[in-house]
Enzyme design. Structure first.
Site, PDB file in Angstrom:
ATOM      1  N   HIS A  55       0.852  -1.189   0.000  1.00 32.10           N
ATOM      2  CA  HIS A  55       0.000   0.000   0.000  1.00 32.10           C
ATOM      3  C   HIS A  55       0.890   1.242   0.000  1.00 32.10           C
ATOM      4  O   HIS A  55       2.082   1.163   0.277  1.00 32.10           O
ATOM      5  CB  HIS A  55      -0.905  -0.010   1.223  1.00 32.10           C
ATOM      6  CG  HIS A  55      -2.007  -1.007   1.146  1.00 32.10           C
ATOM      7  ND1 HIS A  55      -3.177  -0.874   1.845  1.00 32.10           N
ATOM      8  CD2 HIS A  55      -2.120  -2.167   0.444  1.00 32.10           C
ATOM      9  CE1 HIS A  55      -3.978  -1.895   1.587  1.00 32.10           C
ATOM     10  NE2 HIS A  55      -3.356  -2.697   0.747  1.00 32.10           N
ATOM     11  N   GLU A  57       1.227   3.796   2.050  1.00 31.42           N
ATOM     12  CA  GLU A  57       1.905   4.071   3.316  1.00 31.42           C
ATOM     13  C   GLU A  57       3.014   3.062   3.570  1.00 31.42           C
ATOM     14  O   GLU A  57       4.093   3.419   4.046  1.00 31.42           O
ATOM     15  CB  GLU A  57       0.898   4.049   4.468  1.00 31.42           C
ATOM     16  CG  GLU A  57      -0.201   5.081   4.354  1.00 31.42           C
ATOM     17  CD  GLU A  57      -1.447   4.619   3.605  1.00 31.42           C
ATOM     18  OE1 GLU A  57      -2.512   5.230   3.793  1.00 31.42           O
ATOM     19  OE2 GLU A  57      -1.363   3.631   2.817  1.00 31.42           O
ATOM     20  N   SER A  80      -7.453   8.104   3.144  1.00 30.22           N
ATOM     21  CA  SER A  80      -7.522   7.630   4.523  1.00 30.22           C
ATOM     22  C   SER A  80      -6.960   6.213   4.636  1.00 30.22           C
ATOM     23  O   SER A  80      -7.270   5.351   3.814  1.00 30.22           O
ATOM     24  CB  SER A  80      -8.982   7.665   4.985  1.00 30.22           C
ATOM     25  OG  SER A  80      -9.063   7.339   6.345  1.00 30.22           O
ATOM     26  N   CYS A  82      -6.139   2.365   5.401  1.00 32.75           N
ATOM     27  CA  CYS A  82      -6.867   1.132   5.698  1.00 32.75           C
ATOM     28  C   CYS A  82      -6.431   0.630   7.074  1.00 32.75           C
ATOM     29  O   CYS A  82      -5.526   1.189   7.697  1.00 32.75           O
ATOM     30  CB  CYS A  82      -6.571   0.073   4.623  1.00 32.75           C
ATOM     31  SG  CYS A  82      -4.891  -0.589   4.722  1.00 32.75           S
ATOM     32  N   CYS A  85      -2.618  -0.292   7.315  1.00 32.39           N
ATOM     33  CA  CYS A  85      -1.740   0.876   7.384  1.00 32.39           C
ATOM     34  C   CYS A  85      -1.941   1.634   8.689  1.00 32.39           C
ATOM     35  O   CYS A  85      -0.980   2.117   9.292  1.00 32.39           O
ATOM     36  CB  CYS A  85      -1.957   1.766   6.175  1.00 32.39           C
ATOM     37  SG  CYS A  85      -1.455   0.949   4.627  1.00 32.39           S
TER      38      CYS A  85
END
Length: 149
Positions: A55, A57, A80, A82, A85
């Site tokens: 992902h 992040e 935002s 998940c 993360c």
């Protein structure tokens, strides 16, 4: 509410998201900064690398490498986070997260806030529009990314 530094790093997160979109991936970008110093930047690489954990992040944090502490850092993300993360943010002790948007995906802001993380949602128009476009154009990939299939 956003400082000039916040706007600068959120813009870089958006540019990472746009680069990921242009590569055929999920448009989610992230930046890690210590004050006004850029530590790392990354983007969702799930499609590009065939890695389900890559992902935005996570890619950013991997690129940051080992750090003695994350407590005085801010994480900027175009979308935002998940739960995976968000859990990593808490695990690493990151105390401040600036979110580009949560209109297309309401992540885990309350989870973060309940654990002492300052969360600022910017409602950035570019982040909102890019994610909206992605969801419309590639709904199957979006469902795969959020494990909604």
């Amino acid at each position: 509410m956003l400082s000039e530094i916040d706007r600068k790093y959120l813009r870089i997160a958006y540019e990472e998201a746009l680069a990921g979109f242009n590569e055929g991936g999920c448009p989610i970008g992230s930046v890690l900064a210590r004050g006004d110093r850029l530590v790392a930047q990354g983007r969702n690489q799930r499609v590009q690398q065939g890695d389900p954990i890559a992902h935005g992040e996570m890619d950013c944090l991997r690129k940051a490498g080992r750090q003695q502490s994350y407590r005085n850092m801010s994480l900027y993300t175009s979308l935002s986070p998940c739960m995976m993360c968000a859990g990593t943010i808490v695990q690493f002790g990151i105390k401040r997260v600036v979110v580009g948007e949560n209109e297309n995906f309401g992540g885990n802001e309350d989870f973060l806030r309940d654990r002492g993380v300052e969360v600022i949602v910017a409602d950035d128009g570019d982040c909102i529009a890019l994610m909206k476009r992605f969801i419309v154009e590639k709904p199957e990939l979006w469902s795969e990314d959020i494990a909604d299939n």
